[in-house]
Design a protein around this motif. Structure first.
Motif, PDB file in Angstrom:
ATOM      1  N   PHE A  92       0.806  -1.220   0.000  1.00  0.00           N
ATOM      2  CA  PHE A  92       0.000   0.000   0.000  1.00  0.00           C
ATOM      3  C   PHE A  92       0.844   1.278   0.000  1.00  0.00           C
ATOM      4  O   PHE A  92       0.304   2.379  -0.056  1.00  0.00           O
ATOM      5  N   TYR A  94      -1.721   9.577  -1.327  1.00  0.00           N
ATOM      6  CA  TYR A  94      -2.755  10.096  -0.405  1.00  0.00           C
ATOM      7  C   TYR A  94      -2.197  11.231   0.457  1.00  0.00           C
ATOM      8  O   TYR A  94      -2.790  12.319   0.533  1.00  0.00           O
ATOM      9  N   ILE A 120      -9.321   1.987   6.172  1.00  0.00           N
ATOM     10  CA  ILE A 120      -7.910   2.094   6.572  1.00  0.00           C
ATOM     11  C   ILE A 120      -7.103   3.056   5.688  1.00  0.00           C
ATOM     12  O   ILE A 120      -6.164   3.690   6.160  1.00  0.00           O
ATOM     13  N   ASN A 150      -7.765   7.337   6.872  1.00  0.00           N
ATOM     14  CA  ASN A 150      -8.008   7.266   8.316  1.00  0.00           C
ATOM     15  C   ASN A 150      -7.694   8.553   9.073  1.00  0.00           C
ATOM     16  O   ASN A 150      -7.437   8.543  10.272  1.00  0.00           O
TER      17      ASN A 150
END
Ligand code: UDP
Ligand code: MG
Length: 161
Positions: A68, A75, A120, A123
Motif C-alpha cells: 500500500f 494520499y 484504513i 483514516n
C-alpha cells in the motif's frame, strides 16, 4: 525568565499529530484540536503544509516495502496536512488511544478514526507510536524554533503536583 517551564520531564513528553489530507478536506482540524485541548494536552507547534515527497518518504520509510506504500504516499501528498506537536504526561500512549486503531473499521467509537472514518486508506490522522519515534518525527516535521515552550498556568489542575 522567559523560557522557564515548571513542568518536570514526566509532564513534558511530546508527540507528532498530523491531520491527513482527508481530515483537512473534511474540515476536521478544529474537531481534532478540540479533543486534544479538552483532554488537557498543550499545543507547542502547529502548521499547515503541503508535505514534500522527501518528508513523506522519510516519515513512512519503515513501510517502503508494503504493497500500500505508493498509494499511501499519493494520499499524503494529495493535499495539505496540518502537523502539530502536543505535550503532556504519557501523550504518546494517550493520543494513540484517542486516535484509535489503524483500520478505521476496527476503531472504537469515541476515537477520532472510530468517529470520523470508515476505511484504513483514509483514516484522517497520524499519531507517533512511541516516544523515540515521536522525537524523530518532530525533528522531521518541525524546526526547533517552531516549537513554543510555554508555561501552563493550570498545572495543578492537570497533575497532582
Ligand atoms: N495504511 C494503509 N493500508 C494498510 C496499512 C496502513 O493505507 O493496510 C496507511 C494508513 O494511512 C496508516 C499508515 O499507512 O495510518 C501508516 O501505517 P501504520 O501501520 O503506521 O498505522 P498508524 O500508525 O497510522 O496507525
Ligand atoms: Mg504508524
Amino acid at each position: 525568565c522567559l523560557h522557564y517551564s515548571s513542568a518536570a520531564p514526566e509532564f513534558r513528553e511530546r508527540t507528532l499529530i498530523a491531520v491527513k489530507p482527508d481530515g483537512v478536506q473534511r474540515r476536521l482540524v478544529g474537531e481534532i484540536i478540540g479533543r486534544f485541548e479538552r483532554r488537557g494536552f498543550k499545543l507547542v507547534g502547529i502548521k499547515i503544509l503541503q508535505a514534500s515527497e522527501g518528508i513523506l518518504a522519510n516519515h513512512y520509510h519503515d513501510l517502503q516495502r508494503k504493497p500500500f506504500y505508493p498509494a499511501l504516499i499519493r494520499y499524503m501528498a494529495s493535499g495539505p496536512v496540518v502537523a502539530m506537536v502536543w505535550e503532556g504526561h504519557n501523550v504518546v500512549k494517550s493520543s494513540r488511544l484517542m486516535v484509535g486503531e489503524t483500520d478505521s473499521s476496527q476503531a472504537k467509537p469515541g476515537t477520532v478514526r472510530g468517529d470520523f472514518s470508515i476505511h484504513i486508506s483514509r483514516n484522517i490522522i497520524h499519531a507517533s507510536d512511541s516516544v523515540e519515534v515521536a522525537e524523530k518525527e518532530i525533528g522531521l516535521w518541525f524546526h526547533g524554533a517552531e516549537l513554543i515552550d510555554w508555561e501552563t498556568k493550570d498545572h495543578t489542575d492537570l497533575y497532582n503536583v
